[in-house]
Design an enzyme around this catalytic site. Structure first.
Site, PDB file in Angstrom:
ATOM      1  CB  SER A   1      -0.900   0.028   1.237  1.00  0.00           C
ATOM      2  OG  SER A   1      -0.175   0.450   2.384  1.00  0.00           O
ATOM      3  CG  ASP A   2       1.215   5.902  -1.331  1.00  0.00           C
ATOM      4  OD1 ASP A   2       2.184   6.056  -0.558  1.00  0.00           O
ATOM      5  OD2 ASP A   2       0.990   6.672  -2.266  1.00  0.00           O
ATOM      6  CD1 TRP A   3       5.008   4.982   4.842  1.00  0.00           C
ATOM      7  CD2 TRP A   3       4.781   3.891   2.903  1.00  0.00           C
ATOM      8  NE1 TRP A   3       6.048   4.083   4.721  1.00  0.00           N
ATOM      9  CE2 TRP A   3       5.934   3.394   3.563  1.00  0.00           C
ATOM     10  CE3 TRP A   3       4.424   3.331   1.680  1.00  0.00           C
ATOM     11  CZ2 TRP A   3       6.742   2.383   3.029  1.00  0.00           C
ATOM     12  CZ3 TRP A   3       5.221   2.322   1.136  1.00  0.00           C
ATOM     13  CH2 TRP A   3       6.356   1.862   1.807  1.00  0.00           C
TER      14      TRP A   3
END
Length: 762
Positions: free
Chosen positions: A251-253
């Site tokens: 995932s993106d952060w």
């Protein structure tokens, strides 16, 4: 043994190895407890996952980003550790790299990044960025490659291979339809299937199927109502089933919002920006859901398999662990590679009077005017920022090149307010504040707890915008007051010099993650200065540095314009070599430069930089496809870029391939008719004649870069396969190539068509 038999033997060996690896994965999985599995699928630090020490499974260590390996942060705080061992090579941005149109340079740049990541002990490097440049105002456009999916795919594949040759995983981002920074955490990108499959997915498909990217990053935004990291159609159906991907999805952060939804799709690793690692969606909440029978443990097993598979590929575990490659950073070879990339990335937009290259022997005094002559860009831009070992600015590059025999005078020209960095609070934590007040309520951090009222939060946003606008007005007034004196000084310096070079453009106060630009204009009243400068020195060389197109209302008055994206630590050296002719410019635009923002499709349909839901109503028609349809001339078209020499195209022939996919073989010649060695980017576009459905007037489908000595001719062969002639048919959910006539356009840019031919697809 024939080559075919050798290849067949290789395939059999690969299958045996895959089976062996899968068997080892199952053995490890069967030994793991639920807690150990969960530790592997979420962050246990800001840039690393949990380890399973009992089974000798290390954590995954990640780092940004596309322009170099980011400096070290404390494991639980967004504060740099202050080490003296994390200075790295500053690479040209992806936009700069794409402007080279050079696959080999893309591979070399990827190799440099991968070797430096390995040298810093990283397993995953969060690069490359291959989102399509839909709108010139997007704050992260400098991190992306092109408005065209063919070009983005063609350069992403060798870049990924270069990274992964060093036993480091590329993490291609941001999957998918991540087209703006405004409301980036919650915005819903509404897109039809044809636009999705023809424009926004091809580069990602090439990245995983041709580039073999070991990992991929799920984007922040939604697609058609569902967040990308919880999007079953995007991750399960398209990525896993249609494309057959068996790598790791990260995932993106802060892009995972709901435990059950994210656990129910093949999204493997959750990362975020907060230090409450046990409260991540894939941590305690996931364990509780499994224990209640709401989520099956087999869903977690699938995620762990994908992670372990990547670890085996990276030689992090298993018998090959001792053979994992060692890396290096800040090597001489790295600096040489990125200098070549910088040299080929710079684009000569105008050179009407052949002002460039300058003759150093005839110049006694040269003036450089503009803040970007001395500005350092490596330390900004959001997660693309890095701690560069050094960065040669244009002023230093010119001075070092001239060696003291020519007087070099610098004048700032315009005022840039200082914005000092502080580490009291971090922008990355603040970047998730926008979720406060949404139905998800990430700021509350725990699912099920009451979120602040959405309307109340909207009111907070409104007030914040008003405060920002007021602050901008004050800043604008301050800039104007300071510029009165700076303009006067610059014009005086210009009048007294033999040659004048203006070095302006943008910086990372405008090109940055987290926000979009408000307009396409040059900041700091630069247009006013350039207008005045051209009045006193009409032969002034105008050079601009930036991450996205800017309006140039003075472009008809300027004789010479040189454009550079953020070109890395050797920018100044490459700049000087082009200005004085040691290097012949060969960069070409990988995106359209509109004359003004109002001409853009996204400006006209009002679907840019808005909150809530953004509808891609322009479909396929933005960038050069849009300008072709509207018959509107941009300032500088897609594929445009000049040279110090001339190239003549001839002898086009089209032949249908008899075997394989029965595509078209395009043969033609290119001759360097000038007096300098040069490189030409030849482009092939396909234009359907009497198409059965609505299709763009022409689309880029092949290209090559050919380097030629003066007077020499190069024979070019490019293959167009059936896929190049196809469009996505939503009824059959497949790409279709209709039989019929197609015009093949061989060009120096999308507007500079040199050769034409017609082929018939049967």
């Amino acid at each position: 043994m024939t080559q075919a038999e050798e290849r067949q033997g290789t395939i059999k060996l690969e299958i045996r190895n895959d089976r062996k690896t899968e068997s080892q994965i199952e053995k490890l999985l069967n030994k793991m407890t639920l807690d150990e599995k969960i530790a592997m699928i979420h962050g246990a630090g800001l840039f690393q996952t949990g380890a399973v020490e009992r089974l000798n499974i290390p954590p995954l260590k990640c780092s940004d980003g596309p322009m170099g390996v980011r400096n070290e942060f404390h494991n639980e705080r967004w504060i740099p550790m202050g080490n003296h061992d994390d200075y790295v090579t500053y690479l040209p941005s992806n936009s700069a790299l794409a402007s080279s149109w050079n696959r080999e340079l893309a591979y070399q740049s990827g190799f440099v990044l991968g070797e430096e990541a390995r040298g810093r002990g990283k397993d995953v490097i969060l690069a490359p960025g291959i989102n399509i440049k839909r709108d010139p105002l997007c704050g992260r456009n400098f991190e992306y490659m092109s408005e065209d999916p063919k070009l983005a795919a063609a350069l992403a594949v060798p870049f990924i291979k270069g990274v992964q040759e060093n036993d480091v995983a590329a993490c291609v981002k941001h999957f998918a339809c991540n087209v703006q920074e405004t409301d980036r955490l919650m915005v819903d990108t509404v897109v039809d299937d044809r636009t999705l499959y023809e424009i926004y997915l091809p580069a990602f498909k090439a990245a995983v199927q041709e580039g073999g990217s070991y990992s991929l990053m799920g984007a922040y935004n939604m697609i058609n109502g569902t967040h990308c990291c919880e999007n079953k159609r995007l991750l399960d159906f398209i990525l896993r089933e249609e494309w057959g991907y068996d790598g790791t999805v990260i995932s993106d952060w802060g892009a995972v919002h709901k435990t059950k939804e994210a656990a129910g799709v093949t999204m493997d690793v959750e990362m975020s920006v907060f230090p409450d690692f046990d409260d991540y969606r894939f941590a305690t909440p996931l364990k509780e859901a499994v224990e209640k029978g709401e989520i099956s443990e087999s869903a977690i097993d699938s995620k762990v398999r994908n992670i372990l598979r990547m670890m085996f590929r990276l030689k992090m575990i298993g018998k090959q662990k001792d053979t994992r490659k060692a890396g290096v950073y800040n090597s001489l070879a790295h600096r040489e590679a990125i200098l070549r990339a910088a040299e080929e990335s710079m684009i000569l937009l105008k050179n009407e009077e052949n002002k460039l290259p300058l003759d150093r022997k005839k110049i006694r005094k040269i003036a450089l005017i503009g803040q970007n002559a001395v500005k350092i860009h490596s330390d900004g831009g959001g997660s693309a920022e890095i701690k560069a070992l050094y960065e040669i600015c244009p002023l230093m590059g010119i001075k070092a090149y001239l060696g003291g025999n020519t007087e070099v005078v610098y004048a700032p020209g315009y005022y840039v307010p200082e914005k000092p960095k502080t580490f009291d609070s971090n922008w990355q934590e603040k970047s998730l504040d926008e979720l406060e007040g949404t139905d998800i309520g990430l700021a509350v951090r725990r699912e099920g707890e009451e979120s602040p009222n959405v309307q109340e939060r909207a009111e907070v946003f409104r007030k914040e915008e008003e405060e920002k606008a007021a602050q901008k007005e004050k800043e604008k007034q301050l800039i104007h007051e300071k510029n009165i004196r700076l303009f006067e000084e610059a014009l005086k310096v210009a009048k007294e010099a033999d040659e004048v070079i203006f070095v302006g453009g943008l910086n990372h106060d405008f090109d940055s993650e987290g926000f979009d630009r408000s307009d396409m204009k040059l900041p700091y009243e630069q247009d006013m200065l350039i207008e005045e400068l051209l009045k006193v020195r009409k032969d002034a060389v105008i050079t601009l540095i930036g991450g996205s197109p800017v309006e140039m209302p003075w472009r008809d008055k300027a004789e010479t314009i040189l454009w550079s994206y953020y070109a890395g630590m050797e920018t100044g050296k490459a700049f000087a070599k082009i200005i004085f002719g040691d290097v012949n410019p060969s960069g070409k635009l990988a995106e359209t430069f509109p004359a003004r923002y109002e001409d853009c499709a996204t400006a006209k349909n009002g679907q840019s930089g808005i909150r809530g839901s953004i509808s891609l109503t322009e479909g396929l028609y933005f960038g050069y496809r849009y300008y072709d349809r509207e018959r509107t001339a941009p300032a500088f078209c897609f594929g445009h870029g000049l040279s110090y020499t001339k190239f003549v195209y001839s002898n086009l022939s089209l032949k249908q391939e008899k075997e394989g996919n029965k595509g078209i073989r395009v043969n033609f010649s290119v001759k360097n008719t000038g007096k300098r060695e040069g490189a030409e980017v030849v482009q092939v576009y396909i234009a359907p004649i009497a198409p059965k459905i609505d299709r763009p007037a022409k689309e880029l489908k092949a290209f090559a870069k050919v380097k030629l000595q003066p007077g020499r001719t190069g024979k070019i062969t490019l293959i167009l396969n059936r896929q190049d002639f196809s469009y996505f048919d939503t009824d059959s959910h497949a790409f279709v190539a209709d039989a019929g006539d197609y015009e093949i356009l061989v060009a120096a840019s999308c507007e500079d068509i040199r050769l034409r031919g017609i082929c018939t697809l049967t």
